[in-house]
Scaffold this active site. Structure first.
Site, PDB file in Angstrom:
ATOM      1  N   CYS A  20       0.861  -1.175   0.000  1.00  0.00           N
ATOM      2  CA  CYS A  20       0.000   0.000   0.000  1.00  0.00           C
ATOM      3  C   CYS A  20       0.904   1.233   0.000  1.00  0.00           C
ATOM      4  O   CYS A  20       1.817   1.334   0.814  1.00  0.00           O
ATOM      5  CB  CYS A  20      -0.882   0.001   1.249  1.00  0.00           C
ATOM      6  SG  CYS A  20      -1.859   1.510   1.452  1.00  0.00           S
ATOM      7  N   CYS A  79       0.547   3.241   3.532  1.00  0.00           N
ATOM      8  CA  CYS A  79       1.035   2.752   4.823  1.00  0.00           C
ATOM      9  C   CYS A  79       2.122   1.691   4.743  1.00  0.00           C
ATOM     10  O   CYS A  79       2.708   1.339   5.763  1.00  0.00           O
ATOM     11  CB  CYS A  79      -0.128   2.225   5.659  1.00  0.00           C
ATOM     12  SG  CYS A  79      -0.798   0.646   5.095  1.00  0.00           S
ATOM     13  N   CYS A 120      -7.309  -1.059   1.673  1.00  0.00           N
ATOM     14  CA  CYS A 120      -6.241  -1.585   2.518  1.00  0.00           C
ATOM     15  C   CYS A 120      -6.822  -1.824   3.914  1.00  0.00           C
ATOM     16  O   CYS A 120      -7.423  -0.919   4.494  1.00  0.00           O
ATOM     17  CB  CYS A 120      -5.080  -0.591   2.575  1.00  0.00           C
ATOM     18  SG  CYS A 120      -3.767  -1.084   3.723  1.00  0.00           S
ATOM     19  N   CYS A 122      -4.885   0.685   6.637  1.00  0.00           N
ATOM     20  CA  CYS A 122      -5.073   2.139   6.740  1.00  0.00           C
ATOM     21  C   CYS A 122      -6.368   2.630   6.094  1.00  0.00           C
ATOM     22  O   CYS A 122      -6.627   3.827   6.068  1.00  0.00           O
ATOM     23  CB  CYS A 122      -3.874   2.877   6.146  1.00  0.00           C
ATOM     24  SG  CYS A 122      -3.727   2.749   4.352  1.00  0.00           S
ATOM     25  N   CYS A 180      -8.806  -5.175  -9.700  1.00  0.00           N
ATOM     26  CA  CYS A 180      -8.423  -4.084 -10.591  1.00  0.00           C
ATOM     27  C   CYS A 180      -7.963  -2.935  -9.693  1.00  0.00           C
ATOM     28  O   CYS A 180      -8.784  -2.253  -9.077  1.00  0.00           O
ATOM     29  CB  CYS A 180      -9.630  -3.701 -11.437  1.00  0.00           C
ATOM     30  SG  CYS A 180      -9.296  -2.438 -12.662  1.00  0.00           S
TER      31      CYS A 180
END
Length: 140
Positions: free
Chosen positions: A51, A54, A100, A103, A125
């Site tokens: 991510c 984070c 995510c 976060c 996607c």
């Protein structure tokens, strides 16, 4: 690793300071980058996709496949509990948003039943701007 709640909690002002305007628009406001413009849509490099907000590990190159949709596509996340799902009814259609789990940043959407020859028949996607690729040696 499953999580009971989001681990990273920041104010929108803190996110704005840390992220570029494009990253903020996609990650924090559920925007979408234009197809075929992102850094990873056609990358075949071995590694782990984190991510961008984070640093949580979300996907690997082992599950990445060419869907020819203009965004990076994966047939599964790295592990159960690394992403979470929300019903998305924007743009006049029913979709499943992917965020995510660490976060709560917007990553993209997941679709299924499209007929791709993948083990899950799912297509995560994901916006390139939501990810950061950490390269590994091939085969790791």
């Amino acid at each position: 690793m499953p999580r009971d709640k989001q681990c990273v909690e920041k104010t929108e002002a803190e996110w704005r300071e840390e992220l570029t305007p494009e990253e903020f628009k996609v990650l924090r406001q559920a925007g979408t980058e234009r197809p075929y413009t992102g850094e990873y849509w056609d990358t075949h490099t071995s590694g782990v996709y984190q991510c961008r907000a984070c640093g949580a590990e979300l996907f690997t190159s082992n599950e990445k496949f060419d869907s020819h949709c203009g965004w990076p596509s994966f047939w599964a996340p790295l592990a159960e509990g690394t992403v979470r799902y929300l019903h998305d009814r924007t743009l006049g259609m029913e979709r499943v948003e992917v965020r995510c789990a660490n976060c709560d940043s917007h990553l993209g959407h997941v679709f299924e039943g499209e007929g791709y020859g993948t083990p899950t028949d799912q297509r995560y996607c994901i916006n390139s701007v939501s990810l950061r690729l950490i390269e590994t040696a091939a085969g790791q």
